[in-house]
Design a protein around this motif. Sequence first.
Motif, PDB file in Angstrom:
ATOM      1  N   GLU A 134       0.824  -1.206   0.000  1.00  8.87           N
ATOM      2  CA  GLU A 134       0.000   0.000   0.000  1.00  8.87           C
ATOM      3  C   GLU A 134       0.860   1.258   0.000  1.00  8.87           C
ATOM      4  O   GLU A 134       2.004   1.249   0.474  1.00  8.87           O
ATOM      5  N   SER A 135       0.273   2.316  -0.502  1.00  7.24           N
ATOM      6  CA  SER A 135       0.917   3.632  -0.463  1.00  7.24           C
ATOM      7  C   SER A 135      -0.167   4.694  -0.574  1.00  7.24           C
ATOM      8  O   SER A 135      -1.331   4.383  -0.858  1.00  7.24           O
ATOM      9  N   GLY A 136       0.221   5.938  -0.365  1.00  2.00           N
ATOM     10  CA  GLY A 136      -0.694   7.050  -0.564  1.00  2.00           C
ATOM     11  C   GLY A 136      -1.212   7.706   0.703  1.00  2.00           C
ATOM     12  O   GLY A 136      -1.893   8.734   0.633  1.00  2.00           O
ATOM     13  N   GLY A 137      -0.909   7.126   1.848  1.00  4.13           N
ATOM     14  CA  GLY A 137      -1.368   7.732   3.092  1.00  4.13           C
ATOM     15  C   GLY A 137      -0.645   9.031   3.390  1.00  4.13           C
ATOM     16  O   GLY A 137       0.339   9.381   2.724  1.00  4.13           O
ATOM     17  N   GLY A 138      -1.150   9.739   4.379  1.00  7.18           N
ATOM     18  CA  GLY A 138      -0.529  10.999   4.762  1.00  7.18           C
ATOM     19  C   GLY A 138      -1.394  11.754   5.744  1.00  7.18           C
ATOM     20  O   GLY A 138      -2.412  11.235   6.220  1.00  7.18           O
ATOM     21  N   VAL A 139      -0.967  12.982   6.035  1.00  4.91           N
ATOM     22  CA  VAL A 139      -1.711  13.860   6.938  1.00  4.91           C
ATOM     23  C   VAL A 139      -2.514  14.838   6.083  1.00  4.91           C
ATOM     24  O   VAL A 139      -1.936  15.552   5.249  1.00  4.91           O
ATOM     25  N   VAL A 140      -3.816  14.856   6.289  1.00  5.18           N
ATOM     26  CA  VAL A 140      -4.693  15.725   5.505  1.00  5.18           C
ATOM     27  C   VAL A 140      -5.689  16.426   6.426  1.00  5.18           C
ATOM     28  O   VAL A 140      -5.929  15.971   7.544  1.00  5.18           O
ATOM     29  N   GLN A 141      -6.269  17.490   5.914  1.00  8.34           N
ATOM     30  CA  GLN A 141      -7.258  18.227   6.695  1.00  8.34           C
ATOM     31  C   GLN A 141      -8.656  17.655   6.472  1.00  8.34           C
ATOM     32  O   GLN A 141      -8.931  17.055   5.418  1.00  8.34           O
ATOM     33  N   PRO A 142      -9.536  17.836   7.440  1.00 10.40           N
ATOM     34  CA  PRO A 142     -10.924  17.387   7.265  1.00 10.40           C
ATOM     35  C   PRO A 142     -11.546  18.009   6.021  1.00 10.40           C
ATOM     36  O   PRO A 142     -11.271  19.168   5.688  1.00 10.40           O
ATOM     37  N   GLY A 143     -12.346  17.195   5.324  1.00  9.97           N
ATOM     38  CA  GLY A 143     -13.023  17.667   4.129  1.00  9.97           C
ATOM     39  C   GLY A 143     -12.244  17.489   2.845  1.00  9.97           C
ATOM     40  O   GLY A 143     -12.795  17.690   1.753  1.00  9.97           O
ATOM     41  N   THR A 144     -10.985  17.101   2.953  1.00  4.84           N
ATOM     42  CA  THR A 144     -10.169  16.919   1.755  1.00  4.84           C
ATOM     43  C   THR A 144     -10.213  15.474   1.271  1.00  4.84           C
ATOM     44  O   THR A 144     -10.934  14.643   1.823  1.00  4.84           O
TER      45      THR A 144
ATOM     46  N   ARG B 134     -12.991  12.708   7.319  1.00  2.84           N
ATOM     47  CA  ARG B 134     -13.376  13.136   8.660  1.00  2.84           C
ATOM     48  C   ARG B 134     -12.305  12.698   9.655  1.00  2.84           C
ATOM     49  O   ARG B 134     -11.520  11.788   9.380  1.00  2.84           O
ATOM     50  N   ASP B 135     -12.322  13.314  10.831  1.00  2.00           N
ATOM     51  CA  ASP B 135     -11.372  12.930  11.885  1.00  2.00           C
ATOM     52  C   ASP B 135     -11.418  11.423  12.144  1.00  2.00           C
ATOM     53  O   ASP B 135     -10.382  10.785  12.344  1.00  2.00           O
ATOM     54  N   GLU B 136     -12.633  10.871  12.127  1.00  2.00           N
ATOM     55  CA  GLU B 136     -12.803   9.450  12.460  1.00  2.00           C
ATOM     56  C   GLU B 136     -12.316   8.493  11.372  1.00  2.00           C
ATOM     57  O   GLU B 136     -12.344   7.280  11.557  1.00  2.00           O
ATOM     58  N   ASP B 137     -11.853   9.042  10.248  1.00  2.00           N
ATOM     59  CA  ASP B 137     -11.247   8.204   9.211  1.00  2.00           C
ATOM     60  C   ASP B 137      -9.764   7.971   9.470  1.00  2.00           C
ATOM     61  O   ASP B 137      -9.111   7.216   8.742  1.00  2.00           O
ATOM     62  N   THR B 138      -9.225   8.620  10.508  1.00  2.00           N
ATOM     63  CA  THR B 138      -7.824   8.417  10.866  1.00  2.00           C
ATOM     64  C   THR B 138      -7.600   6.956  11.236  1.00  2.00           C
ATOM     65  O   THR B 138      -8.250   6.419  12.133  1.00  2.00           O
ATOM     66  N   ALA B 139      -6.699   6.304  10.496  1.00  2.00           N
ATOM     67  CA  ALA B 139      -6.479   4.863  10.704  1.00  2.00           C
ATOM     68  C   ALA B 139      -5.340   4.385   9.830  1.00  2.00           C
ATOM     69  O   ALA B 139      -4.917   5.069   8.883  1.00  2.00           O
TER      70      ALA B 139
ATOM     71  N   GLN C 122       1.154  -4.159   4.384  1.00  4.24           N
ATOM     72  CA  GLN C 122       1.726  -3.641   5.637  1.00  4.24           C
ATOM     73  C   GLN C 122       0.943  -2.441   6.160  1.00  4.24           C
ATOM     74  O   GLN C 122       1.136  -2.013   7.289  1.00  4.24           O
ATOM     75  N   GLY C 123       0.051  -1.918   5.320  1.00  2.00           N
ATOM     76  CA  GLY C 123      -0.785  -0.796   5.731  1.00  2.00           C
ATOM     77  C   GLY C 123      -0.188   0.550   5.359  1.00  2.00           C
ATOM     78  O   GLY C 123       1.035   0.701   5.227  1.00  2.00           O
ATOM     79  N   THR C 124      -1.072   1.535   5.177  1.00  2.00           N
ATOM     80  CA  THR C 124      -0.653   2.912   4.944  1.00  2.00           C
ATOM     81  C   THR C 124      -1.478   3.797   5.867  1.00  2.00           C
ATOM     82  O   THR C 124      -2.700   3.637   5.981  1.00  2.00           O
ATOM     83  N   LEU C 125      -0.820   4.719   6.556  1.00  2.00           N
ATOM     84  CA  LEU C 125      -1.456   5.499   7.614  1.00  2.00           C
ATOM     85  C   LEU C 125      -2.086   6.773   7.064  1.00  2.00           C
ATOM     86  O   LEU C 125      -1.425   7.565   6.382  1.00  2.00           O
TER      87      LEU C 125
END
Lengths: 120, 108
Positions: A6-16, A87-92, A112-115
Amino acid sequence: QVQLVESGGGVVQPGTSLRLSCVASGFTLSDFAMLWVRQAPGKGLEWVAIMSYDGSETYYADSVKGRLTISRDTSKSTLYLEMNNLRDEDTALYYCARDGMTAAGTFDHWGQGTLVTVSS
Amino acid sequence: DIQMTQSPSSLSASVGDRVTISCRASQRISDWVAWYQQKPGRAPNLLIYKSSSLESGVPSRFRGSGSGTEFTLTISSLQPDDFATYYCQQYNDFYFRTFGQGTKVEIK
């Protein structure tokens, strides 16, 4: 051997939006149902999306319906998860997983997962 | 949706102990239950499918049982490598699969 990356995870703002990818090797993507499973920090496992082996059917958990879309490109042996209006609750940690070969309905190979972190 | 209620949420045990984890389905699901082991920082690993069938390569000290709504995972003699979190999962509905909340097995 079977491998899912997997790839593509990251830190994003709500609504994006965000698009996750999962490159499969060692098997043919179109021979198996494929799924995305997520795990919030310190929490349990939650199935979020599934695509049938032939790509004709997709289903989603109620918590993500209308915001997440599973798709694939068999020529690239890649599974995707398009995530909109996060949304905040999609953090995983998001795992892609293959449907079981010995036992259809189980998950016999995982990446292995992507955060994904949704935070303002 | 089918709910899976797992108990206990955690337990402490010693090497050599017999450990039992339970899972209850919200409706009858025949024997369509799998069990997974997850270690910190790792993806889950399939142990048992169809309630009692051992996945290839899984040690025989792991045993699954049950049908209908009540299911059990038993570790006959706990080994150091078995300290982990365990999840049950139903696949009576192929597309809408659900997991139990998990049971963390810790060292006493």
